[in-house]
Design an enzyme around this catalytic site. Structure first.
Site, PDB file in Angstrom:
ATOM      1  N   ARG A 157      37.946  29.814   7.023  1.00  0.00           N
ATOM      2  CA  ARG A 157      38.083  28.940   8.183  1.00  0.00           C
ATOM      3  C   ARG A 157      39.052  27.797   7.886  1.00  0.00           C
ATOM      4  NH1 ARG A 157      31.778  27.734   9.054  1.00  0.00           N
ATOM      5  NH2 ARG A 157      31.884  27.930   6.788  1.00  0.00           N
TER       6      ARG A 157
ATOM      7  N   ASP B 160      22.110  26.682   2.605  1.00  0.00           N
ATOM      8  CA  ASP B 160      22.982  25.527   2.395  1.00  0.00           C
ATOM      9  C   ASP B 160      22.228  24.206   2.510  1.00  0.00           C
ATOM     10  OD1 ASP B 160      22.646  25.598   5.129  1.00  0.00           O
ATOM     11  OD2 ASP B 160      24.751  25.924   5.605  1.00  0.00           O
TER      12      ASP B 160
ATOM     13  N   SER C  33      25.698  27.597  13.625  1.00  0.00           N
ATOM     14  CA  SER C  33      24.345  28.166  13.629  1.00  0.00           C
ATOM     15  C   SER C  33      24.309  29.407  14.516  1.00  0.00           C
ATOM     16  CB  SER C  33      23.339  27.128  14.141  1.00  0.00           C
ATOM     17  OG  SER C  33      23.249  26.037  13.246  1.00  0.00           O
TER      18      SER C  33
ATOM     19  N   ASP D 166       7.465  29.869  14.708  1.00  0.00           N
ATOM     20  CA  ASP D 166       7.840  28.460  14.734  1.00  0.00           C
ATOM     21  C   ASP D 166       6.561  27.634  14.756  1.00  0.00           C
ATOM     22  OD1 ASP D 166      10.704  26.958  15.403  1.00  0.00           O
ATOM     23  OD2 ASP D 166       8.979  25.774  16.052  1.00  0.00           O
TER      24      ASP D 166
ATOM     25  N   TYR E  57      31.320  19.571   6.801  1.00  0.00           N
ATOM     26  CA  TYR E  57      29.938  19.917   6.460  1.00  0.00           C
ATOM     27  C   TYR E  57      29.701  19.518   5.008  1.00  0.00           C
ATOM     28  CZ  TYR E  57      29.474  22.933  10.615  1.00  0.00           C
ATOM     29  OH  TYR E  57      29.407  23.424  11.899  1.00  0.00           O
TER      30      TYR E  57
ATOM     31  N   HIS F 280      26.013  18.994   3.697  1.00  0.00           N
ATOM     32  CA  HIS F 280      24.711  19.532   3.263  1.00  0.00           C
ATOM     33  C   HIS F 280      24.312  18.916   1.918  1.00  0.00           C
ATOM     34  CE1 HIS F 280      24.648  22.386   6.568  1.00  0.00           C
ATOM     35  NE2 HIS F 280      25.849  22.786   6.238  1.00  0.00           N
TER      36      HIS F 280
ATOM     37  N   VAL G 146      15.152  28.014   9.069  1.00  0.00           N
ATOM     38  CA  VAL G 146      14.475  26.722   9.172  1.00  0.00           C
ATOM     39  C   VAL G 146      15.477  25.597   8.952  1.00  0.00           C
ATOM     40  CG1 VAL G 146      12.708  25.237   8.151  1.00  0.00           C
ATOM     41  CG2 VAL G 146      12.294  27.690   8.400  1.00  0.00           C
TER      42      VAL G 146
ATOM     43  N   LYS H 129      34.103  23.024   4.777  1.00  0.00           N
ATOM     44  CA  LYS H 129      33.015  22.989   3.798  1.00  0.00           C
ATOM     45  C   LYS H 129      33.155  21.786   2.874  1.00  0.00           C
ATOM     46  CE  LYS H 129      30.094  25.425   3.386  1.00  0.00           C
ATOM     47  NZ  LYS H 129      28.751  25.287   4.026  1.00  0.00           N
TER      48      LYS H 129
ATOM     49  N   GLU I  15      26.835  18.132  10.031  1.00  0.00           N
ATOM     50  CA  GLU I  15      25.493  18.662  10.301  1.00  0.00           C
ATOM     51  C   GLU I  15      24.483  17.603  10.711  1.00  0.00           C
ATOM     52  OE1 GLU I  15      25.526  17.800   5.861  1.00  0.00           O
ATOM     53  OE2 GLU I  15      26.913  18.652   7.326  1.00  0.00           O
TER      54      GLU I  15
END
Length: 374
Positions: A15, A270, A134, A198, A94, A96, A239, A75, A118
């Site tokens: 990407r 991640d 997502s 959930d 991102y 994380h 999750v 990333k 995020e």
């Protein structure tokens, strides 16, 4: 503002953070854009496309980091990039952080301004810059799971959708958010029998209304998960706790309850993963096996489909990037609540509580930090 777009160097990450269309939009606002040579090739954009849009091409990643006030990436920086980050330089990507103490401490040490896609969050608690990826990762999860269920790849040797006279596969999806919803849709489209779990009963009611008949909902708790994994052929971990480490819903000792060849796809990897035995893998070496259970834990799944995911991502990130470039990160984050929540590390201070708690680091309220720039 001077904006830099380096080429992604994470394993098989194809990407790019800014398209030629995004460059043209930045140039319209009189910003200068430097793009590393071949940064967009994996997503179908040539250097000539960027030049035509108004960018300047630089041959090396060092030059891009060296000149830019704002680095826009896809990333998180990897180890070889840490020393390229300058004090006070804004990195918009991102991160994380909660899944990597090494990265967190590196960005603290570099005194960078780390604005994480995020954790940008709207008033309705939706995550506008995480949603597109997502959606991609959720739709990819059953596709990858179906592949690794094949016997030559050490799976159970079961076809996800079955055939007339033969039962389809059983798919368990943990989490009813964006990833889980998309995963359940695609798995159901394959013809599998899907259970989606959930902890939010309201969300389960919503899913029950919109999902096809081969999808059932169930409350997520330890007992129900422990029972469901005994018959599941494919388990998808979906999750998310924004900015924080994912909880382990499946522990190491639970693998013994699964049948040999069961496939685990942990999309939450991640953020630390919701399956204890999962550790980040790459598109080059995507799986490993523990107790005859196949683990697929690629931390940048959308990187495998860059023609789709680059456009989906930049559709969401560009308006925020333009706002930051126009106002500067200090004013943009002070005036925009969504962007303020994206700040994770500022000049050596951790300003996002979930990251501080993950590694027992000192936490500074982001509003106090922004006041110093008022």
């Amino acid at each position: 503002m001077i904006i830099g777009v380096p080429k992604e160097i994470k394993n098989n990450e194809n990407r790019v953070a800014l398209t030629p269309g995004g460059v043209a939009e930045m140039r319209k606002h009189n910003h200068t854009v430097y793009v590393q040579a071949t940064a967009g090739v994996g997503s179908g954009f040539s250097d000539e496309d960027y030049v035509a849009a108004g960018a300047t091409i630089l041959p090396t990643i060092e030059e891009v980091y060296g000149i830019a006030e704002m680095i826009i990436k896809v990333k998180e920086p990897i180890a070889s990039e840490y020393n390229l980050v300058k004090e006070g330089q804004l990195i918009f990507t991102y991160f994380h952080f909660a899944s990597s103490e090494e990265l967190t401490r590196a960005m603290i040490e570099r005194k960078a301004i780390c604005l994480a896609y995020e954790t940008v969050e709207k008033k309705d608690r939706s995550l506008p810059l995480l949603i597109p990826m997502s959606e991609v990762a959720g739709r990819m999860a059953p596709q990858e799971g179906a592949k690794y269920l094949e016997k030559p790849l050490k799976g159970r040797g079961i076809l996800l959708g079955g055939v007339p006279g033969v039962k389809p596969a059983e798919v368990l999806v943990l989490g009813g958010g964006i990833v889980g919803t998309q995963a359940a849709k695609i798995a159901a489209g394959f013809g599998a029998r899907v259970t989606i779990m959930d902890i939010n009963l309201t969300r389960l009611r919503e899913l029950d209304d919109i999902m096809p008949a081969n999808v059932v909902t169930q409350m997520s708790n330890h007992y129900n998960i422990k029972e469901a994994i005994k018959t599941a052929d494919l388990i998808i971990g979906a999750v998310l706790i924004p900015g924080a480490k994912a909880p382990h819903l499946i522990t190491r000792d639970m693998l013994k309850d699964m049948r040999p060849g069961t496939v685990l796809v942990d999309v939450a990897v991640d953020q630390g993963g919701c399956i204890e035995t999962c550790k980040p893998t790459t598109h080059e070496n995507p799986t490993f096996i523990i107790d005859d259970v196949v683990h697929y834990c690629v931390a940048n799944m959308p990187g495998a489909v860059p023609f789709t995911s680059t456009l989906a991502l930049t559709n969401a990130t560009l308006p925020y990037a333009v706002l930051i470039a126009n106002k500067g990160w200090q004013a943009a984050c002070s005036q925009n609540d969504e962007l303020r929540l994206g700040l994770n590390v500022v000049n050596g201070e951790v300003v996002y509580k979930g990251v501080a708690e993950a590694f027992d680091l000192p936490y500074t309220n982001v509003n106090n930090v922004l006041e110093t720039y008022a």
